[in-house]
Scaffold this motif. Structure first.
Motif, short mmCIF file in Angstrom:
data_model
loop_
_atom_site.label_atom_id
_atom_site.label_comp_id
_atom_site.label_asym_id
_atom_site.label_seq_id
_atom_site.Cartn_x
_atom_site.Cartn_y
_atom_site.Cartn_z
N GLU A 1 0.83 -1.20 0.00
CA GLU A 1 0.00 0.00 0.00
C GLU A 1 0.87 1.26 0.00
OE1 GLU A 1 -0.96 0.28 4.79
OE2 GLU A 1 -2.49 -0.53 3.43
N VAL A 2 0.27 2.36 -0.51
CA VAL A 2 1.00 3.62 -0.64
C VAL A 2 0.09 4.75 -0.18
CG1 VAL A 2 2.19 5.19 -2.22
CG2 VAL A 2 2.24 2.74 -2.66
N ASP A 3 0.67 5.67 0.60
CA ASP A 3 -0.09 6.86 1.01
C ASP A 3 -0.40 7.74 -0.20
OD1 ASP A 3 -0.12 6.30 3.76
OD2 ASP A 3 1.89 7.16 4.02
N LEU A 4 -1.63 8.20 -0.28
CA LEU A 4 -2.04 9.11 -1.36
C LEU A 4 -2.05 10.54 -0.84
CD1 LEU A 4 -5.04 7.07 -2.82
CD2 LEU A 4 -2.75 7.30 -3.81
N ASN A 5 -1.94 11.48 -1.78
CA ASN A 5 -2.04 12.89 -1.44
C ASN A 5 -3.40 13.38 -1.92
OD1 ASN A 5 -1.78 15.90 -1.94
ND2 ASN A 5 0.21 15.50 -1.00
N SER B 1 0.90 11.64 -7.06
CA SER B 1 2.08 11.14 -6.35
C SER B 1 2.95 10.32 -7.30
CB SER B 1 1.67 10.26 -5.17
OG SER B 1 0.94 11.00 -4.22
N PRO C 1 9.30 4.37 -0.95
CA PRO C 1 9.11 5.83 -0.85
C PRO C 1 10.37 6.52 -0.32
CG PRO C 1 7.30 4.62 0.20
CD PRO C 1 8.39 3.63 -0.07
N THR D 1 -7.65 10.01 -1.03
CA THR D 1 -7.57 9.99 0.43
C THR D 1 -7.13 8.62 0.91
OG1 THR D 1 -9.92 9.37 0.53
CG2 THR D 1 -9.39 11.72 0.66
N GLY D 2 -6.47 8.60 2.04
CA GLY D 2 -6.03 7.33 2.61
C GLY D 2 -4.86 6.74 1.87
N LYS D 3 -4.98 5.45 1.58
CA LYS D 3 -3.89 4.72 0.94
C LYS D 3 -4.38 4.01 -0.32
CE LYS D 3 -1.56 3.69 5.36
NZ LYS D 3 -0.27 4.34 5.09
#
Length: 400
Positions: free
Chosen positions: A334-338, A343, A363, A386-388
């Protein structure tokens, strides 16, 4: 964020404003790695004659053909075509030779036994008409389109050029390019480090990316954080080069003099600041004589990402190279979203046991942290959210 343009808008604006670098003829030896700017058609049938595919003998096949065949001569590669008159005889042949007249079958030497001037067919030899013959024109016929404008010339393309007598090749011109790093904190790679200093590396990374894609007319320059010097050096570089790739000096800091220096030389801003992370401050414009200017952010990850995502595809397209689509991958983590920005996340890719290209995010801690990039092959592009982004998400992947 309203003053930022989208990634797709930036891509379209750059494509719309990129000039063509033209083309010229070079010798075949100098064409490797260049972008072809002509069509190439088959000079003749390929192969140009019925070609022997195995060392052995050439015979006239029939169901009643003898198992004992007298040697009536030979047909070696490069010889003029010979003829076989008798059905109980054969001609010795080598791979690549013309098929002799009167023959329609080649029997490999492994299926034969020589006895003086006679060849005996081994017991397990069951010849068939047409075997081991590469028929004339079976690969392609004279006039067939073999290579199209826009192809990059690798080993296979070079072989076709040579085989069809193309000694002079029309290829895209390679632009003269300068990679310019700005900043008082930067010193040469072999210089001792003083307090508050770092060694230049952005220009080395960007030059490597350009060279790997065939752009070999590249020099590296450095400009200190001085407004007057920046203006003078920018003017000089615009006179000498077709493309400037600047690193640093394009943000909104009090010592970011690059945009003003470019404007003073008549360089027209096409875009500045993109809704992406990293690389938001990127700048692109055109000089008064069509010079191309990519002004990349100064942080190492941002600079390399922007060079890979925008500069390289645009420069390749300006040479007339056929569009190369980015790859599609599945996230293996999983990856954090902006919520507001696209991203660009460095990733390591590998193929899983189902044949899928999987991308493991690596990252960077910050846009200045490039120590982990050697563990990656490029970066994934993820939309705002939002979120991941969960594992399994399908994403676009851009290779360094």
């Amino acid at each position: 964020m309203s003053e930022l343009i989208s990634v797709s808008q930036a891509e379209a604006l750059i494509a719309e404003h990129m000039p063509s670098f033209g083309s010229g003829q070079v010798s075949l030896d100098d064409a490797v790695g260049r972008v072809l700017r002509q069509s190439v058609h088959a000079e003749h049938d390929h192969p140009p004659f019925d070609r022997v595919m195995m060392d052995g003998i050439a015979v006239r096949w029939s169901e009643a053909m003898p198992r004992r065949l007298r040697v009536a001569g030979s047909q070696m590669a490069g010889m003029r075509r010979q003829s076989l008159a008798d059905a109980d005889a054969c001609l010795e042949v080598t791979t690549g030779a013309m098929l002799p007249d009167g023959c329609d079958c080649v029997i490999p030497v492994e299926q034969l036994r020589r006895d003086g001037d006679v060849y005996l067919l081994r017991d397990d030899c069951r010849p068939m008409a047409g075997q081991f013959i590469h028929r004339r024109g079976s690969d392609c016929t004279q006039g067939t389109l073999l290579l199209s404008s826009g192809m990059r010339l690798g080993p296979a393309e070079m072989a076709l050029l040579a085989a069809n007598g193309v000694a002079k090749v029309e290829v895209a011109n390679t632009p003269s390019m300068a990679i310019v790093s700005t900043g008082d904190e930067l010193v040469e790679v072999d210089a001792p480090l003083g307090e508050g200093q770092i060694r230049r590396s952005n220009d080395t990374a960007v030059r490597a990316a350009l060279r790997l894609h065939g752009f070999d007319r590249v020099v590296m320059e450095h400009i200190a954080d001085d407004e007057a010097e920046t203006r003078v050096r920018i003017a000089e570089l615009l006179e000498r080069h077709d493309v400037l790739v600047l690193s640093g000096g394009v943000s909104m800091g009090q010592r970011d003099y690059v945009p003003e220096a470019l404007a003073a030389q008549g360089v027209r801003k096409v875009l500045h600041r993109i809704a992406q992370k990293p690389g938001k401050p990127m700048w692109f414009g055109l000089g008064p004589r069509g010079q191309v200017v990519f002004a990349l952010p100064g942080n190492p990850v941002s600079a390399l990402v922007c060079a890979t995502r925008y500069a390289l595809p645009a420069l390749r397209a300006a040479q007339g190279e056929s569009a190369i689509s980015p790859e599609t991958v599945c996230l293996d983590g999983e990856v954090d979203l902006n919520p507001m920005l696209v991203s660009f996340v460095p990733a390591h890719v590998k193929t899983d046991d189902q044949g899928r290209l999987m991308a493991t995010p690596v990252p960077s801690k910050t846009s200045g942290d490039f120590s982990s990039l050697p563990r990656t092959q490029g970066f994934v592009q993820l939309p705002p959210g939002t979120g991941k982004a969960p594992s399994g998400t399908v994403a676009t992947f851009w290779r360094w």
